[in-house]
Design a protein around this motif. Structure first.
Motif, PDB file in Angstrom:
ATOM      1  N   PHE A 256       0.836  -1.191   0.000  1.00 21.16           N
ATOM      2  CA  PHE A 256       0.000   0.000   0.000  1.00 21.16           C
ATOM      3  C   PHE A 256       0.874   1.246   0.000  1.00 21.16           C
ATOM      4  CE2 PHE A 256      -3.108  -2.950   2.087  1.00 21.16           C
ATOM      5  CZ  PHE A 256      -4.017  -2.943   1.042  1.00 21.16           C
ATOM      6  N   LEU A 257       0.700   2.084  -1.020  1.00 28.71           N
ATOM      7  CA  LEU A 257       1.330   3.387  -1.067  1.00 28.71           C
ATOM      8  C   LEU A 257       0.399   4.382  -0.387  1.00 28.71           C
ATOM      9  CD1 LEU A 257       2.706   3.572  -4.731  1.00 28.71           C
ATOM     10  CD2 LEU A 257       3.999   3.154  -2.635  1.00 28.71           C
ATOM     11  N   ILE A 258       0.969   5.310   0.372  1.00 25.94           N
ATOM     12  CA  ILE A 258       0.176   6.280   1.111  1.00 25.94           C
ATOM     13  C   ILE A 258       0.491   7.691   0.618  1.00 25.94           C
ATOM     14  CG2 ILE A 258      -0.476   7.133   3.391  1.00 25.94           C
ATOM     15  CD1 ILE A 258      -1.051   4.155   2.934  1.00 25.94           C
ATOM     16  N   SER A 259      -0.573   8.467   0.395  1.00 21.19           N
ATOM     17  CA  SER A 259      -0.439   9.889   0.093  1.00 21.19           C
ATOM     18  C   SER A 259      -1.466  10.642   0.913  1.00 21.19           C
ATOM     19  CB  SER A 259      -0.659  10.162  -1.398  1.00 21.19           C
ATOM     20  OG  SER A 259      -0.597  11.561  -1.662  1.00 21.19           O
ATOM     21  N   ASP A 260      -1.168  11.902   1.244  1.00 25.65           N
ATOM     22  CA  ASP A 260      -2.155  12.700   1.969  1.00 25.65           C
ATOM     23  C   ASP A 260      -2.954  13.598   1.031  1.00 25.65           C
ATOM     24  OD1 ASP A 260      -0.394  14.696   1.310  1.00 25.65           O
ATOM     25  OD2 ASP A 260       0.066  15.284   3.371  1.00 25.65           O
ATOM     26  N   GLY A 261      -2.786  13.403  -0.282  1.00 19.91           N
ATOM     27  CA  GLY A 261      -3.546  14.176  -1.238  1.00 19.91           C
ATOM     28  C   GLY A 261      -2.972  15.539  -1.542  1.00 19.91           C
ATOM     29  N   SER A 262      -1.907  15.924  -0.857  1.00 23.74           N
ATOM     30  CA  SER A 262      -1.290  17.224  -1.130  1.00 23.74           C
ATOM     31  C   SER A 262      -0.526  17.168  -2.443  1.00 23.74           C
ATOM     32  CB  SER A 262      -0.355  17.624   0.005  1.00 23.74           C
ATOM     33  OG  SER A 262       0.759  16.744   0.068  1.00 23.74           O
ATOM     34  N   GLU A 263      -0.265  18.319  -3.012  1.00 29.87           N
ATOM     35  CA  GLU A 263       0.429  18.383  -4.295  1.00 29.87           C
ATOM     36  C   GLU A 263       1.813  17.753  -4.208  1.00 29.87           C
ATOM     37  OE1 GLU A 263       1.889  21.719  -7.601  1.00 29.87           O
ATOM     38  OE2 GLU A 263       0.745  22.322  -5.843  1.00 29.87           O
ATOM     39  N   THR A 264       2.527  18.077  -3.137  1.00 35.39           N
ATOM     40  CA  THR A 264       3.891  17.551  -2.985  1.00 35.39           C
ATOM     41  C   THR A 264       3.893  16.029  -2.836  1.00 35.39           C
ATOM     42  OG1 THR A 264       4.618  19.601  -1.924  1.00 35.39           O
ATOM     43  CG2 THR A 264       5.978  17.641  -1.577  1.00 35.39           C
ATOM     44  N   ALA A 265       3.026  15.525  -1.956  1.00 40.83           N
ATOM     45  CA  ALA A 265       2.971  14.077  -1.734  1.00 40.83           C
ATOM     46  C   ALA A 265       2.534  13.344  -2.997  1.00 40.83           C
ATOM     47  CB  ALA A 265       2.040  13.756  -0.577  1.00 40.83           C
ATOM     48  N   ASN A 266       1.522  13.878  -3.673  1.00 40.92           N
ATOM     49  CA  ASN A 266       1.036  13.241  -4.893  1.00 40.92           C
ATOM     50  C   ASN A 266       2.108  13.190  -5.974  1.00 40.92           C
ATOM     51  OD1 ASN A 266      -1.446  12.644  -3.859  1.00 40.92           O
ATOM     52  ND2 ASN A 266      -2.552  14.251  -4.954  1.00 40.92           N
ATOM     53  N   LEU A 267       2.886  14.255  -6.073  1.00 42.95           N
ATOM     54  CA  LEU A 267       3.953  14.288  -7.079  1.00 42.95           C
ATOM     55  C   LEU A 267       4.975  13.191  -6.808  1.00 42.95           C
ATOM     56  CD1 LEU A 267       5.402  15.580  -9.481  1.00 42.95           C
ATOM     57  CD2 LEU A 267       6.475  17.183  -7.871  1.00 42.95           C
ATOM     58  N   LYS A 268       5.342  13.014  -5.552  1.00 41.60           N
ATOM     59  CA  LYS A 268       6.336  11.997  -5.204  1.00 41.60           C
ATOM     60  C   LYS A 268       5.778  10.586  -5.435  1.00 41.60           C
ATOM     61  CE  LYS A 268       8.879  14.795  -1.858  1.00 41.60           C
ATOM     62  NZ  LYS A 268       9.327  14.939  -0.452  1.00 41.60           N
ATOM     63  N   VAL A 269       4.538  10.373  -5.047  1.00 36.45           N
ATOM     64  CA  VAL A 269       3.927   9.066  -5.272  1.00 36.45           C
ATOM     65  C   VAL A 269       3.814   8.786  -6.762  1.00 36.45           C
ATOM     66  CG1 VAL A 269       1.808   7.721  -5.006  1.00 36.45           C
ATOM     67  CG2 VAL A 269       2.683   9.039  -3.076  1.00 36.45           C
TER      68      VAL A 269
END
Length: 338
Positions: A256-269
């Motif tokens: 499971f990959l986790i993101s908080d939905g923020s632009e920065t986190a989404n870009l890295k994921v």
């Protein structure tokens, strides 16, 4: 499996106290009986040094001499153990010595079902990966599964959420390095959280994590999967493009990959997921899903990655500790869909 130990000792007071302690506090692991009990089916004979020198040698049993001097490993060629130590430690050491002689089946017999391994990762820091791992582990434990939670992150994201916190991962690493009776060592080091999760705690020193090598991690995961100690292994790990992380992804049944939905986190994921696609990691992509943990962000945006399955996410919870959040999220219906 329970060890049945027959005691041969002329000191009846010592023998009685040791037997009473074992029967009261460690009955699931040990049964102590007098040496003259021929119907017990004992596999170990714990013999005082005096009686051993007098020729007491029960047949069809493993012999272990109770020695009065600390540090003596053998008496006339027979393995020895120091008599005057805490009763629980004495019995644990009896089992350890017995195991080292290859006379005991170290793998638990409970193998009713396949042990699955679920890995939680995120190339974005601070998005709640450890909280999600704890959430899933609590949910699984609440549904009756036997769960082992492994914190293999460099700085222990789970340490503040486990209750009670213990510092025994350093001992676990040492046991893996020794590669001797690993199953029994790991079983003795496992602790249980108030929610029923089993865990190894954290390291005594941050530097100890640097001692953990790729082969150690592979041995740890495979040993736990084959031991029958759990139905589910949940791993919280750092997301890196290195052999250590690759080993964990290979050994995992689900990721499971986790993101908080923020632009920065989404870009890295997204960059991480695209790299998997470009490198043709189809097997990893097939078993990888995306979960949004939005309590770290005021606004959440979803990614558009058609080759990566999205399972949904959690709304932000304000002014609550990570453990409280994990316990609340554990009741979410999302976990029944993964």
């Amino acid at each position: 499996m329970k060890l049945i130990i027959a005691i041969y000792d002329e000191n009846t007071t010592y023998m009685t106290r040791l037997t009473e302690y074992a029967n009261r506090n460690m009955a699931e692991e040990f049964q102590l009986v007098p040496g003259d009990d021929t119907t017990s089916g004992a596999g170990i004979a714990l013999i005082s040094e005096e009686m051993y020198r007098q020729g007491i040698r029960p047949e069809n049993m493993f012999h272990l001499v109770l020695c009065n001097i600390n540090g003596v490993e053998r008496v006339d060629g027979c393995p020895a153990i120091f008599r005057y130590q805490p009763a629980d430690q004495l019995l644990i050491n009896v089992r350890r010595i017995f195991v080292e002689q290859n006379r005991y089946e170290t793998v638990t017999e409970v193998k009713n079902s396949k042990t699955n391994t679920v890995l939680f990762l995120s190339p974005a820091g601070g998005v709640g990966t450890s909280t999600m791992a704890m959430t899933f582990a609590i949910h699984a434990a609440q549904t009756g599964r036997r769960v082992i939670l492994l914190d293999l992150t460099q700085f222990s994201g789970l340490g503040t959420m486990i209750r009670p916190v213990e510092q025994n991962l350093s001992e676990t690493i040492f046991a893996l390095k020794m590669k001797k009776n690993v199953v029994m060592s790991l079983k003795e080091l496992l602790r249980e959280d108030i929610s029923g999760i089993q865990y190894f705690g954290i390291t005594e020193r941050l530097q100890d994590m640097a001692e953990l090598e790729v082969e150690d991690v592979r041995l740890l995961i495979r040993t736990l999967k084959e031991s029958g100690l759990a139905d589910l292994i949940v791993i919280d790990a750092d997301c890196r493009m290195d052999p250590m992380c690759e080993t964990m992804k290979t050994e995992a049944d689900r990721i499971f990959l986790i993101s908080d939905g923020s632009e920065t986190a989404n870009l890295k994921v997204m960059r991480y997921a695209v790299a998997l696609k470009q490198e043709g990691e189809n097997e990893q992509i097939e078993k990888t899903g995306l979960i949004y943990n939005r309590f770290g962000s005021t606004e959440g945006e979803k990614l558009n990655l058609p080759w990566l399955k999205e399972f949904g996410g959690f709304q932000r919870i304000r002014e609550a500790g990570a453990r409280t959040i994990a316990e609340q999220f554990s009741r979410n219906a999302l976990w029944d869909r993964v």
